[in-house]
Write a protein that holds these residues in place. Structure first.
Motif, short mmCIF file in Angstrom:
data_model
loop_
_atom_site.label_atom_id
_atom_site.label_comp_id
_atom_site.label_asym_id
_atom_site.label_seq_id
_atom_site.Cartn_x
_atom_site.Cartn_y
_atom_site.Cartn_z
N LYS A 327 0.84 -1.20 0.00
CA LYS A 327 0.00 0.00 0.00
C LYS A 327 0.88 1.24 0.00
O LYS A 327 1.94 1.27 0.60
N VAL A 328 0.40 2.28 -0.70
CA VAL A 328 1.10 3.56 -0.78
C VAL A 328 0.13 4.63 -0.28
O VAL A 328 -1.00 4.74 -0.78
N TYR A 329 0.57 5.43 0.70
CA TYR A 329 -0.32 6.46 1.25
C TYR A 329 -0.65 7.50 0.19
O TYR A 329 0.22 7.99 -0.54
N VAL A 330 -1.94 7.84 0.10
CA VAL A 330 -2.41 8.80 -0.89
C VAL A 330 -2.96 10.06 -0.23
O VAL A 330 -2.63 11.18 -0.61
N LYS A 332 -6.22 11.61 2.95
CA LYS A 332 -7.04 11.38 4.14
C LYS A 332 -8.50 11.74 3.89
O LYS A 332 -8.83 12.53 2.99
N LYS A 404 -7.63 6.97 6.46
CA LYS A 404 -6.52 7.16 5.53
C LYS A 404 -6.83 6.44 4.22
O LYS A 404 -7.43 5.37 4.21
N TYR A 406 -5.22 4.77 0.75
CA TYR A 406 -4.01 4.21 0.17
C TYR A 406 -4.32 3.68 -1.24
O TYR A 406 -5.46 3.34 -1.57
N LYS A 407 -3.26 3.62 -2.05
CA LYS A 407 -3.34 2.94 -3.34
C LYS A 407 -2.62 1.61 -3.21
O LYS A 407 -1.53 1.53 -2.63
#
Length: 411
Positions: A327-330, A332, A404, A406-407
C-alpha cells in the motif's frame, strides 16, 4: 455434523478489530497495555477501550479474548487484578493466560480462562491438569496433527471437562508468523538488548541476516541461507480439511502486530475456506485462488509448520515481507455525504486514477478495498486526482476524518 470450527482473528488496534468483524471472525483476541506477548509490536488497547471492544463485538455475536500471557513478576500482580476485574466488568468472554497468578486470579472472580501456547500443552495428562482451571487450551505449535488428534479423541473418550462442565476445547494456530523457539520461549533479545520476548518486548533478532564463522580458524562457513533463524509463516489453508478432522474447535490467526488489511484478507480467506469445508464446496481451485489472496498481504513465504510431521523449520530467504502487493499512502478522509453515499478525500501524496485499487482504513472503518470506477475533482468528472486536489468518490461505506486512503500497487 460437529459444531463449526471457530475462527479467531487478531486485533492490535481498532482498525484491525473492525477488519476482523467485517470479514467474518467468530472471535477476536487482543492485548491491553504491556502485559501481553505483543506489548511492543502493536499499538495495543487500554483498559478504557474494553467496553467499546465488547460493544462492537457484541453487535455481531463475536467472542472476545483478552491476552495476559506474559510471565508475571510480583510488581505486576496489582495491575493484573485490576485488568481482570475490568475485563469481568466489560463482559470479556475469556482471558488467555500462561502464568498461574493470572489463571488463579481469573478463576477467583469467575472469568473464563484459556491456556496460552506459552504453557506448551503437549499431552493429555497436561490437558487434564489444566481442565481444573480452563475451558480451552492452545496446544504447543510443535505438535503434529496426528498428535493433536490423539489429544482431542482422548478428551472426548475420557470426557475431560473444564470448570463450566463442558468438554475442554482445543485451539491451534492456523496462520501467521512462527517463532524459531519452542512456542515462543525465546531469550535472544533479552541477551542482546535486555528486552524480554517473554514480556512482549521481542526485538526480532531471529529475523536478521547472520554469518556463521568458525572462531578457531576464522573460516566463514558457507550456508544456503543467511536468514537461518527466520521461519516462513505458517499456513494451514491447503490442508484445512485435515485440521478439521483432527478435532480442532478453534483456529487462530496470528498477527496482532500486522496491518488491518492483513487482518481483513486473512480472516476473509479462512472464513470462506471454513464455510466451504462445511458446505462440501472446498476445492483445489478455490485453494489456489485463496493462496493468491493470502500472498498479497504481509508474509515471509508459507509452510505447513510442524502439523504434517516436519522435524525442522523452513526458513525465509529474504528480509521482511514477500507480499505481492503493497500500500502507498495517498491522502485522508475529509467528509462523507450520507444521502449521496459520496466520500471526499484530500490527496496529499501520490496520484490516483480510474481503475486503481484503493484501500481505506480507520478505527471505525476497519480496512476496505475498492476499485476506483468514478472520480470527481472540483465537482467535475476526472480521470485522475493529483497531490493537493480534493476529490469525491462514491463509496458504500462511511468515511471519517481519521480515515486514511491508500493505493494498492504491485510489490
Amino acid at each position: 455434523m460437529k459444531t463449526k470450527m471457530e475462527l479467531m482473528a487478531p486485533a492490535g488496534n481498532f482498525e484491525s478489530l473492525q477488519a476482523a468483524l467485517d470479514n467474518g471472525a467468530d472471535s477476536v483476541y487482543f492485548g491491553v497495555d504491556q502485559l501481553n506477548m505483543r506489548a511492543r509490536a502493536s499499538i495495543n488497547f487500554t483498559m478504557e477501550d474494553l467496553p467499546e471492544i465488547t460493544r462492537r463485538c457484541g453487535e455481531k455475536n463475536v467472542r472476545t479474548y483478552l491476552t495476559l500471557n506474559t510471565i508475571i513478576y510480583d510488581h505486576d500482580l496489582s495491575l493484573i487484578k485490576t485488568l481482570l476485574n475490568k475485563a469481568k466488568e466489560a463482559k470479556i468472554t475469556a482471558v488467555i493466560a500462561s502464568d498461574q497468578a493470572v489463571i488463579a486470579s481469573a478463576k477467583e472472580i469467575g472469568l473464563a480462562v484459556h491456556i496460552s501456547t506459552q504453557l506448551n500443552v503437549t499431552n493429555i495428562e497436561t490437558v487434564k491438569f489444566y481442565s481444573l482451571f480452563a475451558e480451552t487450551m492452545v496446544l504447543s505449535r510443535e505438535l503434529s496433527l496426528r498428535q493433536v488428534k490423539k489429544i482431542t479423541e482422548q478428551i472426548e473418550k475420557e470426557q475431560i471437562k473444564g470448570p463450566s462442565g463442558e468438554l475442554v476445547k482445543i485451539e491451534i494456530f492456523g496462520h501467521g508468523a512462527l517463532c524459531m523457539a519452542v512456542s515462543g520461549k525465546c531469550y535472544l533479545s533479552l541477551h542482546s538488548d535486555n528486552s524480554s520476548a517473554n514480556r512482549g518486548a521481542c526485538k526480532q533478532n531471529c529475523r536478521k541476516k547472520y554469518t556463521l564463522i568458525d572462531q578457531e580458524t576464522g573460516f566463514e562457513i558457507e550456508m544456503d541461507n543467511e536468514y537461518m533463524m527466520s521461519p516462513k509463516d505458517l499456513c494451514t489453508l491447503d490442508f484445512l480439511d485435515q485440521v478439521m478432522d483432527a478435532g480442532i474447535q478453534i483456529l487462530k490467526i496470528e498477527g496482532r502486530g500486522r496491518a488491518p488489511e492483513y487482518v481483513a484478507t486473512v480472516t476473509r480467506v479462512y472464513r470462506e475456506a471454513i464455510d466451504a469445508l462445511y458446505e462440501d464446496t472446498f476445492t483445489s481451485e478455490k485453494v489456489e485462488t485463496w493462496m493468491e489472496d493470502l500472498a498479497t498481504v504481509y508474509n515471509r513465504g508459507f509452510w505447513s509448520g510442524y502439523y504434517l510431521g516436519q522435524k525442522l523449520g523452513e526458513w525465509s530467504k529474504t528480509s521482511g515481507s514477500q507480499a505481492t502487493q503493497k500500500k502507498v499512502y495517498v491522502g485522508k478522509g475529509v467528509h462523507y455525504f450520507t444521502k449521496a453515499g459520496i466520500a471526499e478525500f484530500k490527496i496529499e501524496a501520490y496520484d490516483i486514477k480510474k481503475g486503481d485499487k484503493l484501500l481505506v482504513t480507520g478505527p471505525s472503518t476497519g480496512a476496505k478495498e475498492i476499485e476506483l470506477e468514478e472520480l470527481y475533482v472540483n465537482e467535475t468528472s476526472a480521470e485522475k486526482a493529483t497531490k493537493g486536489d480534493s476529490c469525491t468518490i462514491k463509496l458504500p461505506f462511511r468515511v471519517r476524518l481519521s480515515d486514511k486512503l491508500y493505493k494498492i500497487v504491485e510489490a
